[in-house]
Scaffold this active site. Sequence first.
Site: not given
Ligand code: GLC
Length: 539
Positions: A216, A258
Amino acid sequence: MGQPTHALKQPKDRDWWRSAVIYQVYVRSFADGDGDGTGDLAGVRSRLPHLAELGVDALWFTPWYLSPMKDGGYDVADYRAVDPAFGTLAEAEKLIAEAGELGIRTIVDIVPNHVSDQHPWFRAALAAGPGSPERALFHFRPGRGPDGELPPNDWPSQFVGSTEPVWTRLPDGDWYLHLFTPQQPDLNWAHPAVRQEHEDILRFWFERGVAGVRIDSAALLAKDPQLPDFVQGRDPSPFVDRDELHDIYRSWRAVSDEYDGVFVGEVWLPDAERFARYLRPDELHTAFNFAFMTCPWDADGLRTSIDETLAEHAPVGAPATWVLCNHDVTRTVTRYGRTDTGFDFATKAFGTPTDLALGTRRARAAALLSLALPGAVYVYQGEELGLPEADIPVDRIQDPMHFRSNGTDPGRDGCRVPLPWAAAAPYAGFGSREEPWLPLPEDWASYAVDRQAEDPGSMLSLYRMAITIRPVFGVGPLTWLPAPDGVLAFARAEGAVLCVVNLAETPASLPPHTQLILASGPLASDGRLPKDTAVWLRA
Ligand code: GLC
């Protein structure tokens, strides 16, 4: 049709991710196993046959960890526990194993940029006070101004359109940084404990059999330690795409190697060369192709996007990914039915008119286009049903993006609505005994899986057929074929298989072929390819 195709697939194929079809599961809205109104792992387990029949190679699960759900689970309180609303860790392990038996791999979603304000680290940091080692895991600073009443800098929120600051002041006078909501404090990635912890988290999930990790906000982790003000265009940015990130991902790659695990990064960067750096052979395996995802329905634009994508990936030897939508953006059929068919967070607005019949026709053609391109394809749950963006009554909106925009941004709930499984069942068969966490629009029974499964002309039938047939394209490159303006035509499998998409107003003649493999819609009576239609042909 109708038979799972995975018996034929090679579970040990180490390069599976280079050409996989990966299905994104937004757990909260996939299927409700316990009937409480929220989707859960039991629901996913009960619907694995749907995913096997669809023929996908892997599932990417949006975060299923313990979370106060202030940002749909992207506010993680414990990366090693499953949220009780979704199930248990033991159940996640069962799900990974059961999917594996069907030949379907699992990808989990790791959120390294920030934690929940309920994470033990942040609670300890609050308790320990200014200047403490606990606060060094985050970005705590005194404020500016005579009494420290001004935030330490002027960085813009990463929720585009947000009018809210990215700093929150505590009663003890310190401010802390959060690029998203105040409930998502940013971690300090210059701290060795932060790096160590995330490598341990990666191992934790790889040990449980996951095949990959979605990262993310992957380009936001590293911050300029001076936290200077943001100056548009200044290079390097104090918080986006900093060089320190590459060292972090090199050490992550050593961990994933790994386990033969793979990464897909959420990397939103306009600069193709900077983007490709994350995909060097000792860094991430893949990253989402947001340039393609946000591209308008326009032949020249799409062709340029495809060419640029392939050109930027080639030097680093990484496969492209093809994405039409996800849990953050307007659903494909709604977007393609609008006057502006691109996607931009900055211009999202309530009440944008759309022609769903037109959008659906284009989305069908776009499905055949993206599934014919070389690389991996992401399908977001409900895309295979042709679900439109839902209008959420204002009093039911949950997404913080809406609230942080002062109510002007509709938020992302419209693409996160529970899936309709059975036309005749309450809540279209989502599984809930009570009102689901987001309302299903009244006419969604017509999109239900059971109804579409019986209809050879449905979006679901198209996706099932296309994913089953897709291996005919092989894994080799594409070659563009001469085509009239507004028509995309290319060959793969050394010229043996063709894909043609007509985005022009007038019907197009098809290139010479021996067989029509699949079409996104009916051909004209003279055999020509109508507007907004795609075909796969055997040459
Ligand atoms: C990313 C995710 C989104 C979230 C953001 C903060 O963009 O896809 O849904 O709100 O990160 O974690």
